[in-house]
Design an enzyme around this catalytic site. Sequence first.
Site, PDB file in Angstrom:
ATOM      1  N   LYS A 204      30.753 129.206  49.206  1.00  0.00           N
ATOM      2  CA  LYS A 204      30.213 130.536  48.925  1.00  0.00           C
ATOM      3  C   LYS A 204      29.500 130.432  47.589  1.00  0.00           C
ATOM      4  CE  LYS A 204      30.035 135.191  48.946  1.00  0.00           C
ATOM      5  NZ  LYS A 204      31.281 135.987  48.923  1.00  0.00           N
ATOM      6  N   VAL A 205      28.201 130.737  47.576  1.00  0.00           N
ATOM      7  CA  VAL A 205      27.401 130.634  46.358  1.00  0.00           C
ATOM      8  C   VAL A 205      26.569 131.903  46.182  1.00  0.00           C
ATOM      9  CG1 VAL A 205      27.249 128.112  46.477  1.00  0.00           C
ATOM     10  CG2 VAL A 205      25.458 129.518  47.546  1.00  0.00           C
ATOM     11  N   SER A 206      25.879 131.993  45.071  1.00  0.00           N
ATOM     12  CA  SER A 206      24.938 133.075  44.835  1.00  0.00           C
ATOM     13  C   SER A 206      23.633 132.790  45.576  1.00  0.00           C
ATOM     14  CB  SER A 206      24.638 133.195  43.345  1.00  0.00           C
ATOM     15  OG  SER A 206      25.796 133.445  42.600  1.00  0.00           O
TER      16      SER A 206
ATOM     17  N   HIS B  59      31.562 142.968  41.941  1.00  0.00           N
ATOM     18  CA  HIS B  59      32.799 143.127  42.703  1.00  0.00           C
ATOM     19  C   HIS B  59      33.516 144.437  42.390  1.00  0.00           C
ATOM     20  CE1 HIS B  59      31.944 139.230  44.174  1.00  0.00           C
ATOM     21  NE2 HIS B  59      32.491 138.525  43.197  1.00  0.00           N
TER      22      HIS B  59
ATOM     23  N   THR C  59      23.239 135.777  41.497  1.00  0.00           N
ATOM     24  CA  THR C  59      22.292 136.775  41.962  1.00  0.00           C
ATOM     25  C   THR C  59      22.316 137.983  41.043  1.00  0.00           C
ATOM     26  OG1 THR C  59      22.835 136.044  44.208  1.00  0.00           O
ATOM     27  CG2 THR C  59      21.479 138.012  43.999  1.00  0.00           C
ATOM     28  N   ALA C  60      23.499 138.312  40.532  1.00  0.00           N
ATOM     29  CA  ALA C  60      23.605 139.445  39.615  1.00  0.00           C
ATOM     30  C   ALA C  60      22.682 139.254  38.419  1.00  0.00           C
ATOM     31  CB  ALA C  60      25.051 139.604  39.146  1.00  0.00           C
TER      32      ALA C  60
END
Length: 288
Positions: free
Chosen positions: A63-65, A159, A115-116
Site C-alpha cells: 500500500k503506497v501513496s 486518516h 499524496t497528501a
Amino acid sequence: MRSSNNAEPLKIAYSPCPNDTFVFDAWAHGRVPGAPALDVTFADIDVTNGIAERGSAELDVLKVSYAVLPWVLEQYALLPCGGALGRGCGPLVLTREPGLDLTGRTVAVPSERSTAYLLFRLWAADVLPGGVGEVVVLPFHEIMAAVRDGSVDAGLVIHEARFTYQDYGLHRLADMGEHWESTTGLPIPLGAIIARRSLGAEALRALAEAARTSVRMAWADPEASRPYVRAHAQELDPAVADQHIGLYVNEFTANLGEAGYAAVRGLLTRAAAEGLVPAIAPGALDFP
C-alpha cells in the site's frame, strides 16, 4: 500465482489503519477462496513508499501513496482495487489559531512522497504565492501533537485526524480534498495498492480478484473484521474507527473504474505539469 497452501506466502505491507485492516481482513485470515496466504508487514506509508522507490524485492504487494507512482511504475503495477480514493476524504491543514497565514511557516507533513503532500503543494501553488517555510516529515500520528505543542506552525493530517483534531484544540485551516474536488471535479486519490510486475499478468489479475473479494466479504460481514481492526487501530475509539472505514472504503476500493482512473491520471498529469513529479509513460497505469 502461489496457492493458498504454499509454504511461501505472498509478502504484503499495509498500514494498521482501520481501512486497510478492514479491506484485507478476510484475505489475511485465509477466508478468501483460492487466494494465496499472506505474510503481512504493518508499516507507515512513508516506509512503504520508500520500499517501492528502492524497488526492493522483499515485498510483493504494497500500500503506497498515489503520489509515488511516477517513480515506481516500471517495476510495480497499480491494482484496480484495494486502495483509498473517494470524495470528502482529503487531507486537512491544521493550526493552533484560525486563519493563520502559512507564508514562511513551518509545516509538518506525513511524507514528502505522500499524496497528501502532493495535494498540499498543488493547493499552496494556488493560494500561497509566497510559499511556506520549512517542511518537516513526521509520522502521521505525531503531527497533531506537534502542532498543539508549538513545535511546528501547522500540520498536514490524514486518516482519522479528520474526526479527532478538535480534541487537540486545533483549527482546520484548509481541506486539500475540497480544493482538489472544486478545481477538478474528480474524486481524491490517496492510497494505492501496487504489486511487482515480475509476478506476471495472470498472478496480478488473481491478486486483484483476491483483494476485491476480501473487500466484498468485509462489507457482507463487517463484524468478522472487527477483532483485526481493533487489534491494530492504535487505541482508536471504535466509533472513530467505524467513521474511518466508512469514509475511506467505498466503491472505488472495490473497483477504481473510469472515474477512479481519471482521478489518478488527473493528479499525476497536473503534478507533472507543475514540475512536482516525473511524467508517467503512456499506458503505465494500465492493468495487465
